[in-house]
Design a protein around this motif. Structure first.
Motif, PDB file in Angstrom:
ATOM      1  N   ALA A   1       0.702  -1.212  -0.013  1.00 21.37           N
ATOM      2  CA  ALA A   1       0.106   0.053  -0.157  1.00 21.37           C
ATOM      3  C   ALA A   1       0.816   1.295  -0.005  1.00 21.37           C
ATOM      4  O   ALA A   1       0.680   2.128  -0.739  1.00 21.37           O
ATOM      5  CB  ALA A   1      -1.079   0.142   1.384  1.00 21.37           C
ATOM      6  N   LEU A   2       1.968   0.975   0.756  1.00 21.44           N
ATOM      7  CA  LEU A   2       2.471   2.521   1.010  1.00 21.44           C
ATOM      8  C   LEU A   2       3.655   2.740  -0.030  1.00 21.44           C
ATOM      9  O   LEU A   2       4.060   3.964  -0.365  1.00 21.44           O
ATOM     10  CB  LEU A   2       3.399   2.397   2.472  1.00 21.44           C
ATOM     11  CG  LEU A   2       2.355   2.458   3.555  1.00 21.44           C
ATOM     12  CD1 LEU A   2       3.006   2.420   4.861  1.00 21.44           C
ATOM     13  CD2 LEU A   2       1.424   3.810   3.720  1.00 21.44           C
ATOM     14  N   ASN A   3       4.102   1.722  -0.711  1.00 21.22           N
ATOM     15  CA  ASN A   3       5.365   1.747  -1.556  1.00 21.22           C
ATOM     16  C   ASN A   3       4.852   1.873  -2.989  1.00 21.22           C
ATOM     17  O   ASN A   3       5.364   1.972  -3.881  1.00 21.22           O
ATOM     18  CB  ASN A   3       6.266   0.526  -1.396  1.00 21.22           C
ATOM     19  CG  ASN A   3       6.990   0.684  -0.207  1.00 21.22           C
ATOM     20  OD1 ASN A   3       7.065   1.752   0.245  1.00 21.22           O
ATOM     21  ND2 ASN A   3       7.433  -0.214   0.448  1.00 21.22           N
ATOM     22  N   TYR A   4       3.624   1.380  -3.353  1.00 25.60           N
ATOM     23  CA  TYR A   4       3.179   1.068  -4.712  1.00 25.60           C
ATOM     24  C   TYR A   4       1.836   1.796  -4.861  1.00 25.60           C
ATOM     25  O   TYR A   4       1.586   2.758  -5.710  1.00 25.60           O
ATOM     26  CB  TYR A   4       3.055  -0.395  -5.200  1.00 25.60           C
ATOM     27  CG  TYR A   4       2.630  -0.668  -6.652  1.00 25.60           C
ATOM     28  CD1 TYR A   4       3.459  -0.085  -7.734  1.00 25.60           C
ATOM     29  CD2 TYR A   4       1.135  -1.033  -6.850  1.00 25.60           C
ATOM     30  CE1 TYR A   4       2.704  -0.395  -8.697  1.00 25.60           C
ATOM     31  CE2 TYR A   4       0.725  -1.144  -8.270  1.00 25.60           C
ATOM     32  CZ  TYR A   4       1.562  -0.843  -8.952  1.00 25.60           C
ATOM     33  OH  TYR A   4       1.264  -1.254 -10.493  1.00 25.60           O
ATOM     34  N   LEU A   5       0.776   1.484  -4.017  1.00 24.25           N
ATOM     35  CA  LEU A   5      -0.658   1.843  -4.479  1.00 24.25           C
ATOM     36  C   LEU A   5      -0.657   3.258  -4.144  1.00 24.25           C
ATOM     37  O   LEU A   5      -1.231   3.910  -4.874  1.00 24.25           O
ATOM     38  CB  LEU A   5      -1.633   0.991  -3.657  1.00 24.25           C
ATOM     39  CG  LEU A   5      -1.789  -0.407  -4.063  1.00 24.25           C
ATOM     40  CD1 LEU A   5      -2.841  -1.013  -3.116  1.00 24.25           C
ATOM     41  CD2 LEU A   5      -2.355  -0.560  -5.384  1.00 24.25           C
ATOM     42  N   ILE A   6      -0.495   3.673  -3.015  1.00 25.89           N
ATOM     43  CA  ILE A   6      -0.604   5.191  -2.669  1.00 25.89           C
ATOM     44  C   ILE A   6       0.226   6.127  -3.416  1.00 25.89           C
ATOM     45  O   ILE A   6      -0.217   7.052  -4.158  1.00 25.89           O
ATOM     46  CB  ILE A   6      -0.389   5.395  -1.105  1.00 25.89           C
ATOM     47  CG1 ILE A   6      -1.506   4.693  -0.445  1.00 25.89           C
ATOM     48  CG2 ILE A   6      -0.533   6.909  -0.818  1.00 25.89           C
ATOM     49  CD1 ILE A   6      -1.352   4.502   0.992  1.00 25.89           C
ATOM     50  N   PRO A   7       1.598   6.022  -3.712  1.00 24.97           N
ATOM     51  CA  PRO A   7       2.575   6.693  -4.441  1.00 24.97           C
ATOM     52  C   PRO A   7       2.055   6.877  -6.033  1.00 24.97           C
ATOM     53  O   PRO A   7       2.138   7.973  -6.541  1.00 24.97           O
ATOM     54  CB  PRO A   7       3.764   6.407  -4.583  1.00 24.97           C
ATOM     55  CG  PRO A   7       3.882   5.443  -3.250  1.00 24.97           C
ATOM     56  CD  PRO A   7       2.402   4.848  -3.039  1.00 24.97           C
ATOM     57  N   TYR A   8       1.506   5.901  -6.347  1.00 27.94           N
ATOM     58  CA  TYR A   8       1.271   5.944  -7.889  1.00 27.94           C
ATOM     59  C   TYR A   8      -0.366   6.069  -8.002  1.00 27.94           C
ATOM     60  O   TYR A   8      -0.999   5.968  -9.114  1.00 27.94           O
ATOM     61  CB  TYR A   8       1.428   4.502  -8.659  1.00 27.94           C
ATOM     62  CG  TYR A   8       2.812   4.297  -8.888  1.00 27.94           C
ATOM     63  CD1 TYR A   8       3.698   4.788  -9.607  1.00 27.94           C
ATOM     64  CD2 TYR A   8       3.467   3.287  -7.975  1.00 27.94           C
ATOM     65  CE1 TYR A   8       5.019   4.814 -10.081  1.00 27.94           C
ATOM     66  CE2 TYR A   8       4.978   3.222  -7.980  1.00 27.94           C
ATOM     67  CZ  TYR A   8       5.542   3.744  -9.049  1.00 27.94           C
ATOM     68  OH  TYR A   8       6.794   3.611  -9.290  1.00 27.94           O
ATOM     69  N   ASN A   9      -1.051   6.537  -7.160  1.00 29.43           N
ATOM     70  CA  ASN A   9      -2.337   6.960  -6.890  1.00 29.43           C
ATOM     71  C   ASN A   9      -3.325   6.064  -7.498  1.00 29.43           C
ATOM     72  O   ASN A   9      -4.469   6.304  -8.128  1.00 29.43           O
ATOM     73  CB  ASN A   9      -2.676   8.297  -8.124  1.00 29.43           C
ATOM     74  CG  ASN A   9      -2.074   9.291  -7.465  1.00 29.43           C
ATOM     75  OD1 ASN A   9      -2.082   9.668  -5.852  1.00 29.43           O
ATOM     76  ND2 ASN A   9      -1.464  10.240  -8.055  1.00 29.43           N
ATOM     77  N   LEU A  10      -3.199   4.870  -7.197  1.00 26.93           N
ATOM     78  CA  LEU A  10      -3.937   3.448  -7.590  1.00 26.93           C
ATOM     79  C   LEU A  10      -4.830   3.300  -6.276  1.00 26.93           C
ATOM     80  O   LEU A  10      -5.872   2.433  -6.256  1.00 26.93           O
ATOM     81  CB  LEU A  10      -3.238   2.303  -8.084  1.00 26.93           C
ATOM     82  CG  LEU A  10      -2.245   2.421  -8.909  1.00 26.93           C
ATOM     83  CD1 LEU A  10      -1.298   1.238  -9.213  1.00 26.93           C
ATOM     84  CD2 LEU A  10      -3.052   2.671 -10.405  1.00 26.93           C
ATOM     85  N   GLY A  11      -4.586   3.766  -5.127  1.00 29.82           N
ATOM     86  CA  GLY A  11      -5.286   3.593  -3.958  1.00 29.82           C
ATOM     87  C   GLY A  11      -5.103   4.888  -2.947  1.00 29.82           C
ATOM     88  O   GLY A  11      -4.144   5.483  -3.178  1.00 29.82           O
ATOM     89  N   GLU A  12      -5.942   4.725  -2.144  1.00 34.28           N
ATOM     90  CA  GLU A  12      -5.747   5.813  -0.749  1.00 34.28           C
ATOM     91  C   GLU A  12      -6.283   5.153   0.457  1.00 34.28           C
ATOM     92  O   GLU A  12      -7.041   4.130   0.432  1.00 34.28           O
ATOM     93  CB  GLU A  12      -6.400   7.141  -1.270  1.00 34.28           C
ATOM     94  CG  GLU A  12      -7.961   6.712  -1.398  1.00 34.28           C
ATOM     95  CD  GLU A  12      -8.628   8.103  -1.603  1.00 34.28           C
ATOM     96  OE1 GLU A  12      -9.483   8.763  -1.213  1.00 34.28           O
ATOM     97  OE2 GLU A  12      -8.304   8.761  -2.846  1.00 34.28           O
ATOM     98  N   ILE A  13      -5.772   5.520   1.470  1.00 37.40           N
ATOM     99  CA  ILE A  13      -6.344   4.962   2.811  1.00 37.40           C
ATOM    100  C   ILE A  13      -7.366   5.893   3.014  1.00 37.40           C
ATOM    101  O   ILE A  13      -7.591   6.912   3.088  1.00 37.40           O
ATOM    102  CB  ILE A  13      -5.260   5.611   4.027  1.00 37.40           C
ATOM    103  CG1 ILE A  13      -3.912   4.636   3.687  1.00 37.40           C
ATOM    104  CG2 ILE A  13      -5.749   5.170   5.242  1.00 37.40           C
ATOM    105  CD1 ILE A  13      -2.642   4.976   4.605  1.00 37.40           C
ATOM    106  N   PRO A  14      -8.683   5.200   3.451  1.00 37.55           N
ATOM    107  CA  PRO A  14      -9.966   5.780   3.267  1.00 37.55           C
ATOM    108  C   PRO A  14     -10.192   6.335   4.884  1.00 37.55           C
ATOM    109  O   PRO A  14      -9.732   5.899   5.807  1.00 37.55           O
ATOM    110  CB  PRO A  14     -10.808   4.445   3.169  1.00 37.55           C
ATOM    111  CG  PRO A  14     -10.028   3.258   3.613  1.00 37.55           C
ATOM    112  CD  PRO A  14      -8.764   3.720   3.324  1.00 37.55           C
ATOM    113  N   SER A  15     -10.956   7.332   4.879  1.00 37.18           N
ATOM    114  CA  SER A  15     -11.311   7.984   6.019  1.00 37.18           C
ATOM    115  C   SER A  15     -12.533   7.208   6.446  1.00 37.18           C
ATOM    116  O   SER A  15     -13.222   6.449   5.940  1.00 37.18           O
ATOM    117  CB  SER A  15     -11.615   9.504   5.986  1.00 37.18           C
ATOM    118  OG  SER A  15     -12.618   9.883   5.137  1.00 37.18           O
ATOM    119  N   ARG A  16     -13.044   7.760   7.711  1.00 35.80           N
ATOM    120  CA  ARG A  16     -14.137   7.059   8.293  1.00 35.80           C
ATOM    121  C   ARG A  16     -15.463   7.374   7.206  1.00 35.80           C
ATOM    122  O   ARG A  16     -16.168   6.481   7.233  1.00 35.80           O
ATOM    123  CB  ARG A  16     -14.594   7.496   9.850  1.00 35.80           C
ATOM    124  CG  ARG A  16     -15.397   6.495  10.621  1.00 35.80           C
ATOM    125  CD  ARG A  16     -15.371   6.910  12.172  1.00 35.80           C
ATOM    126  NE  ARG A  16     -14.443   8.000  12.425  1.00 35.80           N
ATOM    127  CZ  ARG A  16     -14.616   9.085  13.228  1.00 35.80           C
ATOM    128  NH1 ARG A  16     -15.912   8.973  13.683  1.00 35.80           N
ATOM    129  NH2 ARG A  16     -13.669  10.098  13.566  1.00 35.80           N
TER     130      ARG A  16
END
Length: 155
Positions: A31-46
């Motif tokens: 998540a931290l090294n691939y998905l989030i930096p390449y805007n493929l995913g994000e950590i969701p808020s409540r």
């Protein structure tokens, strides 16, 4: 050692994830090294989690409505025992041209008032006079079987 996982909201289709807009539990490094930096995913808020749950319930209701409509169509089509179509015959058991999906759909529409798409008819081309069993795929697992009577037109 237990792998630590983190929930990530998948934005785009990546090579490992087929669906977009879903909440998926993945390893923290992925998540931290691939998905989030390449805007493929994000950590969701409540709030985002609550929003996703609402969307999933709406989609579930839509799917159940579609399934009920398909089952209703199946009942209507199977309640009618036969559909008949007249074609100009050229001799015994043959006629000029062929009966295509378009002809079958037109006959169903004239009889029931139900419009179906060409892709729903599984029988392709009919070239003989007689009784033909036609399968109509209304949904992923819903299939209606009808009998199509092709009769010679005396004209």
């Amino acid at each position: 050692m237990k792998k630590k996982s983190i929930e990530v909201f998948i934005n785009n289709k990546s090579s490992n994830h087929n669906k977009t807009g879903i909440l998926k539990s993945v390893s923290r490094g992925y998540a931290l090294n691939y998905l989030i930096p390449y805007n493929l995913g994000e950590i969701p808020s409540r709030k985002k989690k609550i929003y996703l749950q609402k969307i999933q319930t709406k989609n579930l209701h839509k799917q159940t409505e579609i399934l009920l409509k398909q089952q209703e169509l199946k009942k209507i089509l199977e309640r009618i025992k036969k559909f008949s179509l007249k074609k100009k015959s050229s001799g015994a058991y043959t006629f000029f041209g062929s009966v295509t999906e378009k002809d079958i759909l037109e006959t169903i529409y004239k009889t029931t008032g139900i419009k179906l798409s060409k892709n729903t008819i599984l029988e392709k081309i009919i070239k003989h006079i007689g009784i033909h069993n036609i399968s109509i795929e209304l949904g992923s697992n819903i299939r209606a079987d009808i009998k199509l009577y092709i009769l010679p037109d005396p004209r």
